[in-house]
Scaffold this active site. Structure first.
Site, PDB file in Angstrom:
ATOM      1  N   CYS A 113      -1.870  -4.279  -1.069  1.00  0.00           N
ATOM      2  CA  CYS A 113      -3.145  -3.473  -1.818  1.00  0.00           C
ATOM      3  C   CYS A 113      -4.209  -4.539  -1.515  1.00  0.00           C
ATOM      4  O   CYS A 113      -4.200  -5.773  -1.853  1.00  0.00           O
ATOM      5  CB  CYS A 113      -2.975  -3.375  -3.231  1.00  0.00           C
ATOM      6  SG  CYS A 113      -4.213  -3.185  -4.154  1.00  0.00           S
ATOM      7  N   GLU A 114      -5.502  -3.918  -0.905  1.00  0.00           N
ATOM      8  CA  GLU A 114      -6.812  -4.820  -0.682  1.00  0.00           C
ATOM      9  C   GLU A 114      -7.694  -5.124  -1.935  1.00  0.00           C
ATOM     10  O   GLU A 114      -8.431  -5.881  -2.027  1.00  0.00           O
ATOM     11  CB  GLU A 114      -7.646  -4.037   0.292  1.00  0.00           C
ATOM     12  CG  GLU A 114      -8.414  -2.841  -0.035  1.00  0.00           C
ATOM     13  CD  GLU A 114      -9.116  -2.260   1.111  1.00  0.00           C
ATOM     14  OE1 GLU A 114      -8.732  -2.689   2.371  1.00  0.00           O
ATOM     15  OE2 GLU A 114     -10.168  -1.418   0.810  1.00  0.00           O
ATOM     16  N   HIS A 115      -7.483  -4.354  -3.027  1.00  0.00           N
ATOM     17  CA  HIS A 115      -8.071  -4.513  -4.277  1.00  0.00           C
ATOM     18  C   HIS A 115      -7.517  -5.785  -5.098  1.00  0.00           C
ATOM     19  O   HIS A 115      -7.941  -6.358  -5.971  1.00  0.00           O
ATOM     20  CB  HIS A 115      -7.789  -3.319  -5.050  1.00  0.00           C
ATOM     21  CG  HIS A 115      -8.748  -2.252  -4.362  1.00  0.00           C
ATOM     22  ND1 HIS A 115      -8.188  -1.042  -4.238  1.00  0.00           N
ATOM     23  CD2 HIS A 115      -9.923  -2.174  -3.759  1.00  0.00           C
ATOM     24  CE1 HIS A 115      -8.941  -0.291  -3.590  1.00  0.00           C
ATOM     25  NE2 HIS A 115      -9.909  -1.006  -3.245  1.00  0.00           N
ATOM     26  N   HIS A 116      -6.105  -6.130  -5.049  1.00  0.00           N
ATOM     27  CA  HIS A 116      -5.466  -6.784  -5.736  1.00  0.00           C
ATOM     28  C   HIS A 116      -4.571  -7.972  -4.886  1.00  0.00           C
ATOM     29  O   HIS A 116      -4.073  -9.006  -5.524  1.00  0.00           O
ATOM     30  CB  HIS A 116      -4.547  -6.300  -6.903  1.00  0.00           C
ATOM     31  CG  HIS A 116      -5.261  -5.282  -7.795  1.00  0.00           C
ATOM     32  ND1 HIS A 116      -5.293  -4.098  -7.607  1.00  0.00           N
ATOM     33  CD2 HIS A 116      -5.785  -5.662  -8.836  1.00  0.00           C
ATOM     34  CE1 HIS A 116      -5.818  -3.233  -8.623  1.00  0.00           C
ATOM     35  NE2 HIS A 116      -6.250  -4.198  -9.261  1.00  0.00           N
ATOM     36  N   GLN A 154      -3.730   2.904   0.485  1.00  0.00           N
ATOM     37  CA  GLN A 154      -2.690   3.771   1.177  1.00  0.00           C
ATOM     38  C   GLN A 154      -3.214   4.889   1.887  1.00  0.00           C
ATOM     39  O   GLN A 154      -2.740   5.565   2.744  1.00  0.00           O
ATOM     40  CB  GLN A 154      -1.673   4.241   0.135  1.00  0.00           C
ATOM     41  CG  GLN A 154      -0.515   5.122   0.369  1.00  0.00           C
ATOM     42  CD  GLN A 154       0.761   5.475  -0.569  1.00  0.00           C
ATOM     43  OE1 GLN A 154       0.601   4.504  -1.559  1.00  0.00           O
ATOM     44  NE2 GLN A 154       1.073   6.464  -0.542  1.00  0.00           N
ATOM     45  N   HIS A 182       2.944   0.672  -5.839  1.00  0.00           N
ATOM     46  CA  HIS A 182       1.924  -0.336  -5.873  1.00  0.00           C
ATOM     47  C   HIS A 182       2.096  -1.293  -6.800  1.00  0.00           C
ATOM     48  O   HIS A 182       2.169  -1.108  -7.962  1.00  0.00           O
ATOM     49  CB  HIS A 182       0.626   0.377  -5.874  1.00  0.00           C
ATOM     50  CG  HIS A 182       0.054   1.050  -4.930  1.00  0.00           C
ATOM     51  ND1 HIS A 182      -0.995   1.040  -4.180  1.00  0.00           N
ATOM     52  CD2 HIS A 182       0.660   2.138  -3.991  1.00  0.00           C
ATOM     53  CE1 HIS A 182      -1.063   1.895  -3.225  1.00  0.00           C
ATOM     54  NE2 HIS A 182      -0.310   2.499  -3.191  1.00  0.00           N
ATOM     55  N   CYS A 184       0.393  -3.522  -8.005  1.00  0.00           N
ATOM     56  CA  CYS A 184      -0.590  -3.622  -9.016  1.00  0.00           C
ATOM     57  C   CYS A 184      -0.649  -2.705 -10.107  1.00  0.00           C
ATOM     58  O   CYS A 184      -1.319  -3.024 -11.046  1.00  0.00           O
ATOM     59  CB  CYS A 184      -1.867  -3.797  -8.125  1.00  0.00           C
ATOM     60  SG  CYS A 184      -2.331  -2.448  -7.159  1.00  0.00           S
TER      61      CYS A 184
END
Ligand SMILES: [Zn+2]
Length: 225
Positions: A113-116, A154, A182, A184
């Site tokens: 996940c590119e946010h976490h 995703q 995910h 996260c």
């Protein structure tokens, strides 16, 4: 003050897992540095994070972690940022004249996940209808793996897989469904271990109800060997 507001905005964007583009947001100079140079820089960054957290990097167990993480980032889990690693697009003529749908299901997805920067783990299901060109079955696994080895959302991963296969197969009739957990969401934040996320992209004939239904019915088949 302004900056703090922006940070808040970006943080809420991340927790809602909103992506901004179907292309991975890479800078033009993304490959100015060699992999070895990147590993060297990231190694120091990881060491800095660990030291800031108060960890004793002289401990034998922690000593090799910065180098290990840097290599893992560049060569493994984010290795798919490098266009040179894209699976080559060798295709074959459809000699059997098989004109029905081909489905490759339960392809394992390991992404991040590119946010976490936490793992996304799941399954991808891909289908296409040949217009005269076919690809080797494992090529579909390789394409999923290539795009998965990037910081991802995703939705973008699903679209990138479909677009790549549309290019390779020279047809719009490609579909992909991804069902993934995910970490996260499962291991921090809301901490819901049971929830998973389903995304889909239907191109060409798969936009038609009957074709889409056929694909989704194949996915439901419980294949056991
Ligand atoms: Zn996340």
């Amino acid at each position: 003050m302004k900056i703090e507001k922006n940070i808040e905005e970006f943080e809420s964007l991340g927790d809602d897992h909103i992506g901004t583009s179907s292309n991975t947001p890479l800078r033009n100079d993304a490959f100015r540095l060699s992999s070895e140079e990147k590993i060297d820089i990231i190694k120091d960054d990881v060491r800095h994070i660990m030291e800031t957290l108060g960890l004793d990097l002289t401990d034998d167990s922690l000593n090799g972690t910065p180098n290990r993480v840097a290599k893992m980032f560049v060569k493994e889990i984010f290795g798919g940022l490098d266009p040179k690693k894209k699976p080559n697009a060798s295709t074959f003529e459809n000699k059997y004249k098989y004109g029905e749908m081909l489905v490759e299901k339960n392809i394992t997805v390991y992404s991040t996940c590119e946010h976490h920067l936490l793992p996304i783990v799941g399954k991808a299901h891909i289908a296409y209808i040949s217009n005269g060109t076919v690809v080797g079955l494992s090529k579909m696994n390789r394409i999923v793996d290539y795009f998965a080895k990037r910081p991802q959302v995703q939705e973008r991963l699903t679209i990138q897989v479909v677009k790549e296969l549309q290019d390779v197969l020279n047809t719009k009739d490609v579909a992909c469904v991804i069902d993934a957990k995910h970490l996260c969401v499962n291991s921090r934040g809301i901490r819901d271990i049971e929830s998973s996320t389903v995304t889909s992209e239907f191109g060409g004939k798969f936009k038609e109800e009957a074709t889409r239904r056929e694909f989704l019915d194949y996915i439901k088949l419980d294949t056991k060997f």
